[in-house]
Design an enzyme around this catalytic site. Structure first.
Site, mmCIF file in Angstrom:
data_model
loop_
_atom_site.group_PDB
_atom_site.id
_atom_site.type_symbol
_atom_site.label_atom_id
_atom_site.label_comp_id
_atom_site.label_asym_id
_atom_site.label_seq_id
_atom_site.Cartn_x
_atom_site.Cartn_y
_atom_site.Cartn_z
ATOM 1 N N GLY A 1 1.050 -0.932 0.285
ATOM 2 C CA GLY A 1 0.184 0.119 0.035
ATOM 3 C C GLY A 1 0.157 1.127 0.450
ATOM 4 O O GLY A 1 2.005 1.435 -0.228
ATOM 5 N N ALA B 1 5.507 11.427 5.213
ATOM 6 C CA ALA B 1 3.824 11.837 5.732
ATOM 7 C C ALA B 1 3.491 11.525 3.420
ATOM 8 O O ALA B 1 4.464 11.548 2.747
ATOM 9 C CB ALA B 1 4.111 13.440 5.601
ATOM 10 N N ALA C 1 3.044 9.860 18.509
ATOM 11 C CA ALA C 1 3.031 11.418 16.789
ATOM 12 C C ALA C 1 1.856 12.283 16.645
ATOM 13 O O ALA C 1 2.252 12.808 16.056
ATOM 14 C CB ALA C 1 4.744 10.365 16.408
ATOM 15 N N CYS D 1 -5.137 8.553 8.807
ATOM 16 C CA CYS D 1 -4.187 7.947 10.172
ATOM 17 C C CYS D 1 -3.914 8.679 11.465
ATOM 18 O O CYS D 1 -4.965 8.053 11.866
ATOM 19 C CB CYS D 1 -2.342 8.086 9.952
ATOM 20 S SG CYS D 1 -2.400 6.852 8.526
HETATM 21 N N1 NAD Z 1 -0.580 6.135 4.545
HETATM 22 C C1 NAD Z 1 0.527 6.522 5.069
HETATM 23 O O1 NAD Z 1 0.620 7.538 5.112
HETATM 24 C C2 NAD Z 1 0.995 5.656 6.472
HETATM 25 C C3 NAD Z 1 1.852 6.551 7.017
HETATM 26 C C4 NAD Z 1 2.410 6.052 8.210
HETATM 27 C C5 NAD Z 1 1.676 4.947 8.986
HETATM 28 N N2 NAD Z 1 1.106 3.952 7.787
HETATM 29 C C6 NAD Z 1 -0.039 2.782 8.596
HETATM 30 O O2 NAD Z 1 0.908 1.663 7.801
HETATM 31 C C7 NAD Z 1 -0.112 1.360 8.134
HETATM 32 C C8 NAD Z 1 -0.580 0.578 5.875
HETATM 33 O O3 NAD Z 1 -1.471 2.183 5.433
HETATM 34 P P1 NAD Z 1 -1.095 2.227 4.229
HETATM 35 O O4 NAD Z 1 -2.173 2.965 4.287
HETATM 36 O O5 NAD Z 1 -0.370 1.239 3.727
HETATM 37 O O6 NAD Z 1 -2.372 0.943 3.567
HETATM 38 P P2 NAD Z 1 -3.127 0.575 2.413
HETATM 39 O O7 NAD Z 1 -4.204 0.081 2.499
HETATM 40 O O8 NAD Z 1 -2.687 1.139 1.795
HETATM 41 O O9 NAD Z 1 -2.094 -1.145 2.738
HETATM 42 C C9 NAD Z 1 -2.782 -2.044 2.966
HETATM 43 C C10 NAD Z 1 -2.370 -3.271 2.231
HETATM 44 O O10 NAD Z 1 -1.646 -4.322 3.099
HETATM 45 C C11 NAD Z 1 -3.028 -5.458 2.098
HETATM 46 N N3 NAD Z 1 -2.938 -6.157 2.946
HETATM 47 C C12 NAD Z 1 -4.074 -6.272 3.947
HETATM 48 N N4 NAD Z 1 -4.184 -8.012 4.477
HETATM 49 C C13 NAD Z 1 -3.305 -8.583 3.714
HETATM 50 C C14 NAD Z 1 -2.937 -9.656 3.829
HETATM 51 N N5 NAD Z 1 -3.082 -9.950 5.128
HETATM 52 N N6 NAD Z 1 -1.806 -10.300 2.815
HETATM 53 C C15 NAD Z 1 -1.369 -9.596 1.966
HETATM 54 N N7 NAD Z 1 -1.476 -8.474 1.709
HETATM 55 C C16 NAD Z 1 -2.485 -7.640 2.553
HETATM 56 C C17 NAD Z 1 -3.779 -4.737 0.963
HETATM 57 O O11 NAD Z 1 -4.757 -5.452 -0.106
HETATM 58 C C18 NAD Z 1 -3.346 -3.844 0.942
HETATM 59 O O12 NAD Z 1 -2.943 -3.341 -0.629
HETATM 60 C C19 NAD Z 1 -1.645 1.266 8.422
HETATM 61 O O13 NAD Z 1 -1.179 0.404 9.934
HETATM 62 C C20 NAD Z 1 -1.017 2.134 8.361
HETATM 63 O O14 NAD Z 1 -1.690 2.965 9.963
HETATM 64 C C21 NAD Z 1 0.035 4.809 6.951
#
Ligand code: NAD
Length: 452
Positions: A14, A166, A221, A274
């Site tokens: 993701g 970010a 944070a 988030c």
């Molecule tokens: N987006 C941000 O800016 C950001 C920044 C820091 C931390 N985070 C944290 O990082 C984590 C991921 O966020 P994101 O924005 O990348 O999410 P996202 O939804 O863009 O991506 C998550 C991916 O995981 C995949 N997935 C889910 N379950 C799965 C499994 N069992 N096996 C394989 N793939 C699986 C989904 O298909 C999806 O593509 C979250 O916990 C979020 O809070 C996000």
């Protein structure tokens, strides 16, 4: 346990997993990086020229690493990669629970837990399992429990390595992070992961803590960042009432080194996947530990954010209904330089406008407006039109509502736009980015958040 990490698997392709692994592959040519995801379409997109995530600089990095030491494969092909991996990052979504204990507040760890089961099933160990997803404090206990129940006897060490990037500046944040945080219990595992980051991150920026501190630091944070947005937005309303200027007030406050200038821009409120979910998770944790005062404090940060969206939407609706009831929404992404509109303030604002009987004309630089409209909870497609460019979106509009700080909105040619708008057009600048004087002299009524 191996002292060096040479093979990495990341589960979750993701907004975090994709860019983070691309940068690791770019900076560590000696490490092979495999990214897997349940979503086959997403994997296909990572293997194409139309990447599923837009971030400045990302496409170039993927172009030079993909097929060298970076590959994206589907979950069904992932078992062999897990078996050979020295380290597995879990970078899947941790949304707010919608049912069961803690629904509406607690984090849903089911995606993380299913990753842990998948790792337990296929890893041959020793394997370092790294929480990259944002987790509630003590979530590693659950992961450890699942891993230790694996049948093939792999040995595991769990680390917490939360991501602070970010969206919109992900590549810059990954390449020059303020800090990298590694929480854990096993010094060898901690140092093996630190050695990966040391390929490009200065040692002084690699912080080591205990597991629980690392998990909680990420939630704290994000809560602090959201709190700053709500603080300046609370002041923005007072500025409007008193004819003070919120940018001037923010400039003065931010000049104090104890406060600092960043994250003090008044706006229609924070969004993104988030801040809200992490605040809710923190509130749930406070309540779980019977800390009602802290829970109420963090709830206040969320409440101001909702209030800010509501009051600005109400102003735009009121003005539009004096004319033909048409509002052009400029900006759907939750911030500029991303195509992400998860929890974007635009969603609630559009819903409120539709509920008050206004018709909408949607436009954004990167978000597909039709895709966005499918996520408007109201689902009343009647009265929603989509446009690729600003001028046709503004055509006949009574109010132009700027919701994303895209650079192109700051430089709109207001005199050129004025004649095509409705009879008595107003601009509601929810990001305070436009040249107010130019817009006013072109004939628009102008509201800018936090400007008296
Ligand atoms: N987006 C941000 O800016 C950001 C920044 C820091 C931390 N985070 C944290 O990082 C984590 C991921 O966020 P994101 O924005 O990348 O999410 P996202 O939804 O863009 O991506 C998550 C991916 O995981 C995949 N997935 C889910 N379950 C799965 C499994 N069992 N096996 C394989 N793939 C699986 C989904 O298909 C999806 O593509 C979250 O916990 C979020 O809070 C996000």
């Amino acid at each position: 346990m191996k002292q060096r990490i040479l093979k990495i698997v990341c589960i979750g392709a993701g907004y975090v997993g994709g860019p983070t692994m691309a940068v690791i592959a770019d900076r560590c040519p000696d490490i092979s990086v495999t990214v897997i995801d349940l979503n086959a379409a997403r994997i296909a997109a990572w293997n194409s020229d139309a990447l599923p995530v837009y971030e400045p600089g990302l496409a170039e990095i993927v172009r030079r690493t993909r097929g060298r030491n970076l590959r994206f494969i589907s979950q069904t092909e992932g078992a062999a990669a897990i078996a050979q991996a020295d380290a597995v990052f879990i970078s899947v979504n941790t949304p707010t629970k919608t049912q069961g204990e803690g629904a509406g507040k607690a984090s849903d760890l089911s995606y993380v837990e299913s990753c842990a089961r998948y790792i337990a099933e296929h890893a041959t160990g020793p394997t370092i399992v790294i929480e990259k997803s944002t987790m509630p404090v003590r979530a590693a206990d659950t992961i450890k429990r699942i891993l230790s129940s694996g049948k093939n006897g792999g040995s595991f060490h769990v680390l917490s390595n939360p991501e602070f990037l970010a969206e919109g500046t992900a590549i810059r944040d990954l390449e020059k992070p303020d800090r990298v945080l590694i929480g854990g219990e096993n010094p060898t595992a901690i140092e093996a992961l630190a050695a990966v980051y040391r390929h490009w991150v200065p040692e002084a920026a690699i912080l080591r803590t205990g597991l629980w501190s690392a998990e909680l630091s990420k939630l704290a944070a994000n809560a602090f960042l959201a709190q700053r947005v709500s603080s300046i937005n609370a002041i923005s309303a007072l500025c409007e009432a008193t004819e003070a200027d919120v940018d001037e007030v923010a400039g003065v406050c931010g000049a104090d080194t104890r406060i600092g200038p960043k994250f003090l821009k008044a706006s229609i409120g924070f969004g993104g996947s988030c801040f809200k979910k992490d605040l809710l998770s923190l509130i749930y944790l406070c309540e779980f530990y019977q800390l009602s005062g802290p829970a109420a404090y963090w709830q206040g940060v969320l409440d101001i954010n909702e209030w800010q969206k509501r009051r600005i939407a109400a102003m735009a609706a009121e003005h539009a209904k004096l004319g033909g009831g048409v509002v052009a929404i400029l900006g759907l992404a939750f911030k500029k330089n991303t195509n992400d509109f998860r929890e974007s303030p635009a969603i609630d604002i559009c819903n409120q406008l539709l509920a008050s009987g206004v018709r909408l004309r949607l436009q954004d630089e990167r978000v597909d407006a039709k895709d966005f409209a499918a996520h408007i909870v109201d689902q009343r497609k009647v009265g929603v039109e989509f446009f690729a460019d600003v001028a046709p979106a503004a055509d006949g509009a009574d109010a132009l509502l700027i919701l994303t700080e895209w650079d192109c909105y700051a430089t709109i040619d207001w005199p050129a736009l004025f004649s095509s708008c409705g009879k008595n057009p107003a601009i509601f600048d929810g990001r305070a980015i436009i040249d107010r004087r130019a817009a006013i002299s072109a004939g628009f009524k102008v509201y800018s958040v936090g400007k008296g």
